[in-house]
Design an enzyme around this catalytic site. Structure first.
Site, PDB file in Angstrom:
ATOM      1  N   GLU A  46       8.447  37.433 -18.606  1.00 12.70           N
ATOM      2  CA  GLU A  46       9.603  37.131 -17.954  1.00 12.70           C
ATOM      3  C   GLU A  46       9.051  35.608 -17.452  1.00 12.70           C
ATOM      4  OE1 GLU A  46      12.490  38.598 -14.359  1.00 12.70           O
ATOM      5  OE2 GLU A  46      10.534  39.503 -14.686  1.00 12.70           O
ATOM      6  N   LYS A 116      19.048  38.748 -18.085  1.00 14.47           N
ATOM      7  CA  LYS A 116      18.911  40.000 -17.455  1.00 14.47           C
ATOM      8  C   LYS A 116      20.186  40.565 -16.861  1.00 14.47           C
ATOM      9  CE  LYS A 116      15.135  41.201 -13.896  1.00 14.47           C
ATOM     10  NZ  LYS A 116      14.227  40.570 -13.149  1.00 14.47           N
ATOM     11  N   CYS A 152      12.675  43.222 -17.709  1.00 13.23           N
ATOM     12  CA  CYS A 152      11.852  43.583 -16.331  1.00 13.23           C
ATOM     13  C   CYS A 152      12.942  44.638 -15.550  1.00 13.23           C
ATOM     14  CB  CYS A 152      11.566  42.654 -15.077  1.00 13.23           C
ATOM     15  SG  CYS A 152      10.421  42.934 -14.028  1.00 13.23           S
ATOM     16  N   VAL A 308     -16.665  32.866  10.600  1.00 14.71           N
ATOM     17  CA  VAL A 308     -17.334  33.817  10.204  1.00 14.71           C
ATOM     18  C   VAL A 308     -17.941  34.557  11.694  1.00 14.71           C
ATOM     19  CG1 VAL A 308     -19.225  35.115   9.085  1.00 14.71           C
ATOM     20  CG2 VAL A 308     -17.972  33.629   7.856  1.00 14.71           C
ATOM     21  N   LYS A 552       5.011  36.177  16.394  1.00 22.63           N
ATOM     22  CA  LYS A 552       4.003  35.756  16.171  1.00 22.63           C
ATOM     23  C   LYS A 552       3.601  35.712  14.564  1.00 22.63           C
ATOM     24  CE  LYS A 552       0.594  36.819  20.217  1.00 22.63           C
ATOM     25  NZ  LYS A 552      -0.694  37.689  20.143  1.00 22.63           N
TER      26      LYS A 552
END
Length: 581
Positions: A46, A116, A152, A308, A552
């Site tokens: 697609e 589609k 799809c 980290v 947030k």
């Protein structure tokens, strides 16, 4: 049914286009056509020509004109090759909105377009906003065969299949840009088998592969015979090509045959006829890796930076980054304060050693203390009051991740690269993260991953290694997995002391978010699932945190969709909101 004669040879291309790179995508398509000139039909997913999904890019008339011009040139190239016929997805302009379409190009260069019909308008898709609805397609005629092609979402509803089989389609072929979601593959297969059952025709399901912003198209294309049995399946999360032959001279039940010539992996390896779709944890890990790799590569970032901490989330993201782009392009920075324990430093160093990535330690105490002194000097003067002790303590905690975020963004500016955020979905749900601090970054590969699943993935990665992983074996120190999660922003802090046990928290969150349950019903179902008694006040508190953290989440970096309700386009709640969850 028609009585199609002879053999039809197909080449199915499960490939990874780039949105907007129309000329490059079609150049790849032409190269595939040249490689498979002996096929009668070569099929692409697609919107392969344009990349997918397109969002509002498809509304730009200039972009649609460029796609149309490129398709015209591609059809001319197909004519010069004198075959094969091609089925390729691309948008086309409409009277008002454009259409999501597929172009059927015959060896003489003639083009027929199908549209589609069923437009998805839920989860992360809002195709009814950017595409017009097409009419039911009619089968395509090719070498005496009637090809029932659809796009799809058309397969997820029976109407389009009925229209094609009413027009005597010999087999069904579906071109897809279907994104990964945990446990989605069985659902796809169930819908495909229902279409086979209703039509009595074999079905070919060709899916795109690759990362596009927050989505991962997972491939995993397959072929079902007229009984709904899988006769071929392509790998997930990787490019591949499937060659097959269809033969029949009457009904499929009497003498139809599907012969698989071979499945070729993108690296040239020849695979078996049915490739196992990865299990749950492997598919999640592969989706995160592919989505991160394509976001970095398609946007041209030379490297990735991340903080980290010696904790689980940053260790998982660092490992994903190394597996995605290689250790030489990943830079990890440990930024301790006086609250950072020696265990965290040792575990971070062990992680760096195992991953082999660039790394360094940058203590931030010398930066943190002036922040504190400056706030204490100007705050009371500006506000005419001294802050409450709890508020002042929270301010001190948040200074630390904000300093870390500023340093990581500084590295990105100075040396070029993408800053990775490392917050999991459990934290994002309840706002257990600092704006402009640990939420800082350009992309978060674990944004839609609950903490309990993050633990499972770390254990899985240590126990498993695949050829597509660029990192080594057992990359995550066991101590990182075993230790209680902590932000280490104040003495004796642990995440579970603030949020409750993660198994309980994640169970409640899934019910509130994925299933949209009210707190009282979430409580009842969680008690049944966990076989325990839960304090109603805890559930109400968590629901309040989820609601309150919306502002947030709106400012968080993008991240990979894994669940049915990812924060972002899959979760659109008002920030100003007096209603409860």
């Amino acid at each position: 049914m028609t009585a199609a004669k002879g053999v039809l040879r197909l080449a199915l291309i499960q490939a990874n286009p780039t949105v907007g790179a129309v000329d490059a995508n079609l150049a790849r398509a032409l190269a595939y056509c040249e490689s498979h000139k002996d096929a009668d039909l070569i099929v692409f997913p697609e919107c392969f020509a344009s990349g997918y999904p397109l969002e509002d890019l498809v509304l730009r008339p200039g972009f649609l004109a460029r796609v149309a011009q490129a398709i015209e040139g591609f059809a001319a190239s197909v004519r010069k090759l004198n075959g094969p016929a091609v089925l390729i997805g691309a948008p086309v302009a409409g009277a008002n909105l454009p259409y999501n379409a597929a172009h059927f190009i015959t060896p003489d260069g003639a083009v027929r377009t199908i549209l589609k019909t069923e437009l998805p308008n839920d989860d992360v898709f809002d195709e009814r906003r950017v595409f017009a609805q097409g009419n039911d397609p009619r089968p395509l005629d090719l070498s005496g065969w009637r090809v029932g092609a659809m796009i799809c979402e058309d397969m997820w509803h029976g109407r389009v299949t009925r229209a094609l089989t009413d027009e005597l389609a010999d087999f069904l072929i579906v071109i897809n840009g279907s994104p990964y979601e945990i446990d989605k593959m069985p659902v796809r297969l169930a819908h495909a088998r229902e279409r086979v059952r209703a039509s009595g025709c074999p079905l070919i399901y060709l899916n795109m592969v690759g990362g596009q912003d927050e989505l991962v198209l997972d491939g995993g294309s397959f072929v079902l015979d007229e009984e709904g049995e899988i006769v071929a399946q392509m790998p997930a999360f990787a490019e591949a090509t499937l060659r097959l032959e269809l033969t029949r001279s009457g009904s499929w039940a009497e003498n139809g045959k599907i012969e698989i010539q071979g499945i070729e992996h993108g690296d040239g390896d020849i695979l078996g006829e049915v490739v196992r779709y990865p299990d749950r944890l492997e598919s999640i890990y592969a989706a995160c890796t592919l989505g991160l790799r394509d976001y970095i590569e398609k946007n041209g970032f030379p490297r990735a930076f991340l903080g980290v901490s010696g904790g689980l989330d940053s260790a998982l993201v660092a490992t994903l980054a190394v597996d995605a782009i290689g250790a030489d392009r990943v830079v990890g920075v440990m930024m301790p304060t006086r609250f950072t324990g020696s265990e965290s430093l040792d575990l971070a160093n062990d992680l760096f050693r195992r991953l082999g990535c660039r790394h360094g330690v940058a203590p931030i105490g010398a930066i943190f203390d002036p922040y504190e002194r400056t706030l204490d000097s100007i705050g009371p003067e500006l506000m005419g009051m001294t802050p409450a002790a709890a508020a002042r303590s929270l301010t001190s905690e948040n200074f630390q991740p904000r300093i870390r975020g500023a340093l990581l963004m500084g590295l990105s500016n100075a040396y070029g690269g993408l800053v990775l955020s490392t917050g999991n979905k459990s934290e994002m749900s309840v706002g257990y993260a600092t704006l402009y601090g640990d939420m800082c970054g350009g992309f978060n590969p674990i944004k839609d991953l609950y903490k309990t699943t993050a633990f499972d993935l770390c254990r899985w990665r240590n126990e498993n290694h695949r050829d597509w992983m660029r990192g080594g074996r057992s990359p995550i120190p066991q101590g990182i997995i075993d230790r209680p999660p902590t932000a280490e922003l104040k003495p004796d802090q642990t995440d579970e002391a603030s949020l409750g046990a993660y198994e309980l928290l994640d169970t409640i969150l899934r019910l509130l978010i994925e299933h949209l349950l009210a707190p009282d019903e979430a409580l009842r179902q969680a008690e049944r699932q966990l076989n325990t008694t839960i304090d109603p006040a805890y559930v109400r508190r968590i629901a309040g945190l989820v609601k309150g953290a919306e502002y947030k989440r709106r400012q968080a970096p993008p991240g990979i969709k894994l669940t049915g309700r990812p924060f972002g386009k899959g979760w659109r709640y008002p920030m100003t909101n007096r209603a409860s969850l």
